[in-house]
Design a protein around this motif. Structure first.
Motif, PDB file in Angstrom:
ATOM      1  N   PHE A 177      -0.450 -26.176 -11.843  1.00  8.99           N
ATOM      2  CA  PHE A 177      -1.288 -24.998 -12.073  1.00  8.99           C
ATOM      3  C   PHE A 177      -2.326 -24.845 -10.954  1.00  8.99           C
ATOM      4  N   VAL A 178      -2.982 -25.955 -10.594  1.00 12.64           N
ATOM      5  CA  VAL A 178      -3.991 -25.926  -9.532  1.00 12.64           C
ATOM      6  C   VAL A 178      -3.358 -25.549  -8.202  1.00 12.64           C
ATOM      7  N   LEU A 179      -2.199 -26.141  -7.914  1.00  9.17           N
ATOM      8  CA  LEU A 179      -1.527 -25.878  -6.637  1.00  9.17           C
ATOM      9  C   LEU A 179      -1.173 -24.394  -6.499  1.00  9.17           C
ATOM     10  N   ILE A 180      -0.595 -23.833  -7.548  1.00  6.61           N
ATOM     11  CA  ILE A 180      -0.168 -22.427  -7.499  1.00  6.61           C
ATOM     12  C   ILE A 180      -1.377 -21.493  -7.475  1.00  6.61           C
ATOM     13  N   LEU A 181      -2.377 -21.792  -8.297  1.00  3.14           N
ATOM     14  CA  LEU A 181      -3.562 -20.938  -8.336  1.00  3.14           C
ATOM     15  C   LEU A 181      -4.297 -20.956  -6.995  1.00  3.14           C
ATOM     16  N   PHE A 182      -4.377 -22.137  -6.365  1.00  3.21           N
ATOM     17  CA  PHE A 182      -5.051 -22.243  -5.065  1.00  3.21           C
ATOM     18  C   PHE A 182      -4.298 -21.444  -4.007  1.00  3.21           C
ATOM     19  N   LEU A 183      -2.978 -21.540  -4.017  1.00  2.00           N
ATOM     20  CA  LEU A 183      -2.190 -20.801  -3.040  1.00  2.00           C
ATOM     21  C   LEU A 183      -2.352 -19.297  -3.244  1.00  2.00           C
ATOM     22  N   MET A 184      -2.321 -18.858  -4.487  1.00  2.00           N
ATOM     23  CA  MET A 184      -2.467 -17.426  -4.757  1.00  2.00           C
ATOM     24  C   MET A 184      -3.838 -16.908  -4.320  1.00  2.00           C
ATOM     25  N   SER A 185      -4.880 -17.666  -4.665  1.00  2.00           N
ATOM     26  CA  SER A 185      -6.232 -17.205  -4.330  1.00  2.00           C
ATOM     27  C   SER A 185      -6.475 -17.252  -2.828  1.00  2.00           C
ATOM     28  N   SER A 186      -6.072 -18.324  -2.162  1.00  2.00           N
ATOM     29  CA  SER A 186      -6.308 -18.438  -0.721  1.00  2.00           C
ATOM     30  C   SER A 186      -5.479 -17.416   0.055  1.00  2.00           C
ATOM     31  N   ALA A 187      -4.208 -17.252  -0.339  1.00  2.31           N
ATOM     32  CA  ALA A 187      -3.370 -16.255   0.336  1.00  2.31           C
ATOM     33  C   ALA A 187      -3.899 -14.851   0.080  1.00  2.31           C
ATOM     34  N   GLY A 188      -4.387 -14.612  -1.142  1.00  2.59           N
ATOM     35  CA  GLY A 188      -4.931 -13.297  -1.443  1.00  2.59           C
ATOM     36  C   GLY A 188      -6.159 -12.982  -0.620  1.00  2.59           C
ATOM     37  N   ILE A 189      -7.022 -13.998  -0.443  1.00  2.00           N
ATOM     38  CA  ILE A 189      -8.255 -13.773   0.332  1.00  2.00           C
ATOM     39  C   ILE A 189      -7.940 -13.524   1.794  1.00  2.00           C
ATOM     40  N   ILE A 190      -7.153 -14.398   2.388  1.00  4.52           N
ATOM     41  CA  ILE A 190      -6.936 -14.300   3.835  1.00  4.52           C
ATOM     42  C   ILE A 190      -6.020 -13.131   4.198  1.00  4.52           C
ATOM     43  N   MET A 191      -4.991 -12.908   3.393  1.00  2.40           N
ATOM     44  CA  MET A 191      -4.099 -11.791   3.692  1.00  2.40           C
ATOM     45  C   MET A 191      -4.755 -10.458   3.293  1.00  2.40           C
ATOM     46  N   GLY A 192      -5.670 -10.514   2.324  1.00  5.46           N
ATOM     47  CA  GLY A 192      -6.428  -9.312   2.001  1.00  5.46           C
ATOM     48  C   GLY A 192      -7.309  -8.894   3.166  1.00  5.46           C
ATOM     49  N   ASN A 193      -7.927  -9.886   3.817  1.00  7.03           N
ATOM     50  CA  ASN A 193      -8.724  -9.594   5.007  1.00  7.03           C
ATOM     51  C   ASN A 193      -7.866  -9.013   6.123  1.00  7.03           C
ATOM     52  N   LEU A 194      -6.666  -9.586   6.276  1.00  6.53           N
ATOM     53  CA  LEU A 194      -5.759  -9.083   7.308  1.00  6.53           C
ATOM     54  C   LEU A 194      -5.360  -7.636   7.014  1.00  6.53           C
ATOM     55  N   ALA A 195      -5.006  -7.355   5.780  1.00 10.04           N
ATOM     56  CA  ALA A 195      -4.570  -6.005   5.430  1.00 10.04           C
ATOM     57  C   ALA A 195      -5.687  -4.981   5.620  1.00 10.04           C
ATOM     58  N   SER A 196      -6.906  -5.319   5.205  1.00  7.59           N
ATOM     59  CA  SER A 196      -8.018  -4.375   5.366  1.00  7.59           C
ATOM     60  C   SER A 196      -8.362  -4.170   6.839  1.00  7.59           C
ATOM     61  N   THR A 197      -8.250  -5.231   7.643  1.00  4.58           N
ATOM     62  CA  THR A 197      -8.527  -5.103   9.078  1.00  4.58           C
ATOM     63  C   THR A 197      -7.453  -4.267   9.759  1.00  4.58           C
ATOM     64  N   ALA A 198      -6.189  -4.458   9.362  1.00  4.35           N
ATOM     65  CA  ALA A 198      -5.103  -3.656   9.927  1.00  4.35           C
ATOM     66  C   ALA A 198      -5.284  -2.184   9.574  1.00  4.35           C
ATOM     67  N   LEU A 199      -5.713  -1.916   8.351  1.00  6.61           N
ATOM     68  CA  LEU A 199      -5.980  -0.542   7.933  1.00  6.61           C
ATOM     69  C   LEU A 199      -7.103   0.070   8.770  1.00  6.61           C
ATOM     70  N   GLU A 200      -8.169  -0.712   8.992  1.00 12.21           N
ATOM     71  CA  GLU A 200      -9.291  -0.218   9.794  1.00 12.21           C
ATOM     72  C   GLU A 200      -8.861   0.049  11.232  1.00 12.21           C
ATOM     73  N   GLN A 201      -8.048  -0.839  11.793  1.00  9.26           N
ATOM     74  CA  GLN A 201      -7.610  -0.652  13.181  1.00  9.26           C
ATOM     75  C   GLN A 201      -6.786   0.627  13.334  1.00  9.26           C
ATOM     76  N   GLU A 202      -5.850   0.842  12.422  1.00  9.03           N
ATOM     77  CA  GLU A 202      -5.031   2.059  12.509  1.00  9.03           C
ATOM     78  C   GLU A 202      -5.876   3.311  12.326  1.00  9.03           C
TER      79      GLU A 202
END
Length: 774
Positions: free
Chosen positions: A23-48
Motif C-alpha cells: 500500500f505504501v509503495l503504490i501510494l508513494f509512487l502515485m503521489s510522487s508521479a502525480g506531483i512531478i508529472m503534474g508540474n511537467l504538464a502545467s509547465t508544458a501547457l504554459e510553454q505552448e
C-alpha cells in the motif's frame, strides 16, 4: 556480515508479503508521479500558451530554469510528505519481534544485538530505497522532456533523498523498540521526525544551547543538498544522526537482556548523544568544511568577481558588528533568536572563502535626532517605556539593550536611519553594511564587495558634481535629481552602497585632475563663468574623466565645454510624434558600444542573446554632432531611429498641445542617419585611457526616468575603468525549454500516475494470494 545480510533479506521478504508495505509503495509512487508529472504538464501547457501568444519573443523559462522549477520543486514537495510514509513502514520493525516472541529466539541464538539491529535497518532501508528508485525512474523519464537538463544537480537531489531516508528509517527503528504497540510507535515516529525539523528554532535566544539545538536540527539540511550544494557538514550530519539512532536501538535491545540500573542505560545514551553533538559541531567549523557545487552555473558559490575581492584580503581578521535597534527596521532579523540563521544563511557562503571572521552583537534602542514620529504614535510615553513594550511584544530581554546615551557614546549612527546595520572592520578601517526594506533584506555580493574594497583601498573613487548653477544634484531626491541612484542609503543599488563616494564642487579652483575622481556636470541652468570653463578645459586636457549632460534650450551653456572636445549640441529639440506620449519623450536605443560600457544586467542579457535591444528613457534631447575631436575617438552610445515621424524641431515646441508638425520654414530638419543623443569619447593619455560620456538629455538619469533604465550605473562604472561596482552575473541557464508538448505530457502523467501503480497493485495481490495459499 553474512548474518546481517540474512536478517536484512528476511526483513525485505517480510515487506513483500505485507499488505501495508505494498500500500505504501503504490501510494508513494502515485503521489510522487502525480506531483512531478503534474508540474511537467502545467509547465508544458504554459510553454505552448506563451509560444502562441508571444512567438519568438518568448525567451523560455529564464527566471525559473526547469531543472529547479520542475524537478527540484517537485522533490521538495515530495520530501514534505515523505516522512508520512516512514511511520507505516517502521512502526513494527522491532516491536513485532517482541510481540511474536521471536526476539527472545534471536537473542538466544549466536546472533548479537548489533547484528539484529543492523540487519533490520538494512532490510527496511533497502525497501525504502526501492521506493526512491521507483521515483528516480519517474525522474529519469522526465529528463528526456527537458532540454539541457542538469544531470549532476539531479544526482545531488537524489543523494539528499537517500540520506534523509536513512535518517528517517533509523529514527523509526528506535521508536519501534521503545513500545510494543505499533500505533503508538507510529505516532511517536511522526512526533520525533517533526521535532527534528523544528528543534532548530528552540532555545535560539539562549547562548550555547542555541548552537546545540541548531546543529541537531534537520531543517534545511536536505534542502541545501537539493539546491545542488553538497557539503561535508550536511553529509556528516545525516551519517551521524542515522548512526546515533542505530546505536540507541542497539542499546535498547541490549538493555532488555540485562538487569543493570537505569543509570547505565542513561549513561550510554548520553555518551552517544555527546559524541554526536561533538561531531556535528566539529564538522561545522569554517575552514574545515568541504563544498561541492554541482549546479551548472555554480549559483551556490560566490561569483568569481566576489571571490577575487576576498582573495585580496591578507588573512587579517574581518570583524563584523551587528547593531540591532529595538525601534528600527528589520528588527526581527537581528534578534538573538535569529543569530544562527544570520551566521549560516547569510555569512556562511562568504566564510567558505574567508573563514577568519569575527562577529559581535550590539543591541540598543534609539531614534534619529529630531524624529518625533514614535512619540506621536505613542503619546504620553517616554522612549524607554515604548522600548519596554517593544521588547515585551518581541519576547526580548530588555536588559541587553543599551540606552540612547550609551549607544551614542559607542558609535555615531546619526547618518543612518538606525535600522539593522553592520559595521565591518579590517585592519583599523571601518565601513557600514546596510540592510534594506526588500525581501532579500541583507546586502548582496555587490554591496559586500564594494564595502571590502573601501576597506582595502587607500582611496575610494569619487564623483564630483559641479554645483552652484542649479544643476542636477547627487544629494537631492526630487523627480529630476540623481540622489536615488547615488546616495540613497536605503537602496541596495545606490552607488554609495556599492563602494563609491560623491561630492560637489562650486569653484573653478576646485576642478583639479585626480585619477581617482570623475567630474560630472549635469544640466547647469545659468551661464558658467570663463574661469570655470577654462578650469574644466584644463581638467580635460590633463586627462580627467568626465560625464557631461546638457538639455534642449540650454545648449549654449554647455557648448563652450563640448566644443573644446569637438562636440556640439545642436539647437532645437528632437521630436518623435506618437499617439501614446509627448513628442519629446521616446525610448533611446542603446548601441552595441553602449552595451559594452559595463556589465549591467540588461547588457549582460543582450550579450548572451536573451534580449534583442537595450533602451533608455529620453525626455527632451538635442542632436549631438562631432567635428574635430582633439584626438578623441567619438562613438555613439544612444541614438534614435531616423524616420518620417522624427525630426529636429527648431521652432517653438509646445508639448502639451496638438502634435507638432514638420516645418522647414522654421528651420526643422531631418537626417538620414540615426539621431545621436549620447556619445562616448576616448583617447590614450599617457599610460591610461581617458573616458568622457556626453548626453544631450539629463533627465535619463533622474528618478522619474528610472535612473537610466537599462544604462543603470554604466556611465559611472565606465569612467572609473569598471572597478566599481563589482558585478556578479551568473551564466544564463540553458535548461529553459521543454521538448514535450502539453498533450504528450498529460498522457505520460496518466501512465506513470495510474497505469504503473495499477500493475504494481496486481503484482502485489498475486504475491499475497500465492503466499496465503502456501
Amino acid at each position: 556480515m553474512k548474518v546481517i545480510l540474512n536478517i536484512a533479506r528476511a526483513e525485505l521478504r517480510y515487506f513483500f508479503f505485507s499488505p501495508i508495505a505494498w500500500f505504501v509503495l503504490i501510494l508513494f509512487l502515485m503521489s510522487s508521479a502525480g506531483i512531478i508529472m503534474g508540474n511537467l504538464a502545467s509547465t508544458a501547457l504554459e510553454q505552448e500558451a506563451m509560444l502562441e501568444l508571444r512567438g519568438d519573443a518568448f525567451e523560455g523559462f529564464l527566471n525559473a530554469p526547469l531543472t529547479r522549477q520542475v524537478i527540484g520543486k517537485s522533490i521538495v514537495t515530495i520530501l514534505m510528505i515523505f516522512f508520512l510514509f516512514i511511520p507505516l513502514l517502521t512502526m513494527g520493525v522491532i516491536n513485532r519481534e517482541y510481540a511474536g516472541g521471536t526476539m527472545r529466539l534471536l537473542q538466544s541464538s549466536p546472533v548479537t544485538n548489533r547484528q539484529i539491529v543492523l540487519g533490520k535497518f538494512l532490510g527496511v532501508y533497502s525497501f525504502v530505497c526501492m521506493m526512491i528508485l521507483l521515483f528516480v525512474a519517474v525522474v529519469a523519464v522526465l529528463t528526456f522532456s527537458v532540454k539541457n537538463v542538469e544531470f549532476l544537480h539531479i544526482g545531488a537531489m537524489i543523494l539528499g533523498f537517500f540520506l534523509l531516508a536513512a535518517m528517517y528509517v533509523a529514527v523509526g527503528m528506535f521508536i519501534s523498540s521503545l513500545t510494543s504497540y505499533p500505533i503508538v510507535a507510529g505516532l511517536g515516529i511522526f512526533v520525533v521526525l517533526t521535532l527534528f525539523s523544528a528543534i532548530g528554532a528552540l532555545f535560539q535566544g539562549t547562548d550555547y544551547v542555541r548552537d546545540v539545538t541548531y546543529f541537531l536540527s534537520s531543517s534545511g539540511r536536505a534542502e541545501t543538498i537539493l539546491s545542488g550544494l553538497i557539503s561535508t557538514r550536511d553529509i556528516l550530519y545525516f551519517i551521524s544522526i542515522t548512526s546515533f539512532f542505530i546505536v540507541c536501538t542497539i542499546f535498547r535491545t541490549k538493555s532488555t537482556t540485562e538487569s543493570k540500573p537505569w543509570r547505565v542505560s542513561a549513561a550510554r545514551y548520553l555518551g552517544a548523544l555527546t559524541i554526536t553533538v561533538l561531531i556535528l559541531v566539529g564538522s561545522s567549523i569554517h575552514g574545515y568544511i568541504g563544498y561541492l557545487d554541482v549546479t551548472r552555473g555554480k549559483i551556490n558559490t560566490l561569483h568569481p568577481n566576489t571571490r577575487e575581492v576576498f582573495g585580496k584580503l591578507d588573512g587579517s581578521p574581518l570583524k563584523i558588528t551587528l547593531y540591532t535597534n529595538l525601534l528600527g527596521n528589520n528588527l526581527y532579523q537581528g534578534l538573538p533568536e535569529m543569530r544562527n540563521k544570520y551566521l549560516w544563511d547569510f555569512w556562511a557562503r562568504y566564510r567558505r572563502f574567508y573563514p577568519n571572521m569575527e562577529f559581535d552583537y550590539v543591541y540598543y534602542y534609539d531614534v534619529r535626532s529630531g524624529d518625533s514620529s514614535v512619540y506621536k504614535a505613542y503619546p504620553g510615553k517616554t522612549l524607554e517605556q515604548i522600548a519596554e513594550k517593544y521588547a515585551e511584544v518581541n519576547g526580548a530581554d530588555m536588559s541587553i539593550y543599551k540606552k540612547p546615551e550609551e549607544i551614542r557614546r559607542m558609535i555615531d549612527l546619526e547618518g543612518e536611519d538606525k535600522s539593522l546595520i553592520m559595521q565591518v572592520e579590517y585592519k583599523g578601517k571601518k565601513t557600514f553594511l546596510r540592510t534594506y526594506l526588500d525581501p532579500e533584506i541583507f546586502p548582496s555580493e555587490r554591496n559586500i564587495s564594494g564595502s571590502l574594497l573601501r576597506l582595502m583601498n587607500d582611496t575610494t573613487p569619487t564623483f564630483k558634481f559641479l554645483a552652484g548653477h542649479f544643476e542636477r544634484s547627487p544629494f537631492k531626491f526630487g523627480e529630476r535629481e540623481y540622489g536615488n541612484h547615488t546616495v540613497n542609503k536605503m537602496s541596495r543599488n545606490a552607488l554609495i552602497n556599492l563602494g563609491l563616494n560623491f561630492d560637489t564642487i562650486t569653484r573653478a579652483e576646485s576642478v583639479k585632475f585626480d585619477p581617482n575622481e570623475v567630474l560630472v556636470i549635469s544640466d547647469p541652468k545659468t551661464i558658467l563663468d570663463n574661469a570655470l570653463v577654462d578650469s574644466v578645459k584644463r581638467y580635460v586636457d590633463q586627462g580627467g574623466n568626465a560625464i557631461l549632460y546638457t538639455e534642449p534650450g540650454k545648449q549654449f551653456i554647455m557648448n563652450p565645454i563640448l566644443n573644446h572636445l569637438g562636440v556640439n549640441a545642436e539647437e532645437g529639440t528632437i521630436v518623435q510624434v506618437n499617439p501614446h506620449d509627448l513628442p519629446h519623450k521616446f525610448l533611446g536605443l542603446i548601441t552595441k558600444k553602449g552595451t559594452d560600457l559595463a556589465d549591467e544586467e540588461p547588457f549582460f542579457f543582450y550579450r548572451n542573446g536573451v534580449i534583442k535591444n537595450c533602451f533608455t528613457n529620453i525626455a527632451g534631447a538635442s542632436l549631438l554632432t562631432c567635428s574635430d575631436t582633439s584626438g578623441f575617438k567619438a562613438e555613439q552610445l544612444t541614438t534614435l531611429e531616423s524616420n518620417t515621424k522624427t525630426w529636429v524641431e527648431r521652432g517653438v515646441l509646445v508639448v502639451d498641445s496638438a502634435a507638432p508638425t514638420f516645418n522647414t520654414s522654421e528651420g526643422d530638419y531631418r537626417i538620414e542617419a540615426p539621431y545621436t543623443v549620447g556619445l562616448q569619447l576616448t583617447r590614450k593619455k599617457d599610460d591610461r585611457l581617458q573616458k568622457i560620456i556626453i548626453s544631450s538629455d539629463a533627465d535619463l538619469m533622474s528618478s522619474v526616468k528610472s535612473n537610466g533604465k537599462d544604462y543603470g550605473n554604466a556611465f559611472y562604472s565606465f569612467t572609473i575603468d569598471n572597478k566599481f561596482p563589482v558585478y556578479h552575473h551568473f551564466p544564463v541557464p540553458t535548461d529553459i525549454w521543454l521538448t514535450i508538448g502539453k498533450a504528450p505530457a498529460k498522457v505520460l502523467k496518466w501512465v506513470l500516475q495510474y497505469c504503473i501503480p495499477a500493475l504494481l497493485l496486481v503484482t502485489g495481490i498475486i504475491l499475497l494470494i500465492r503466499r496465503k495459499r502456501k
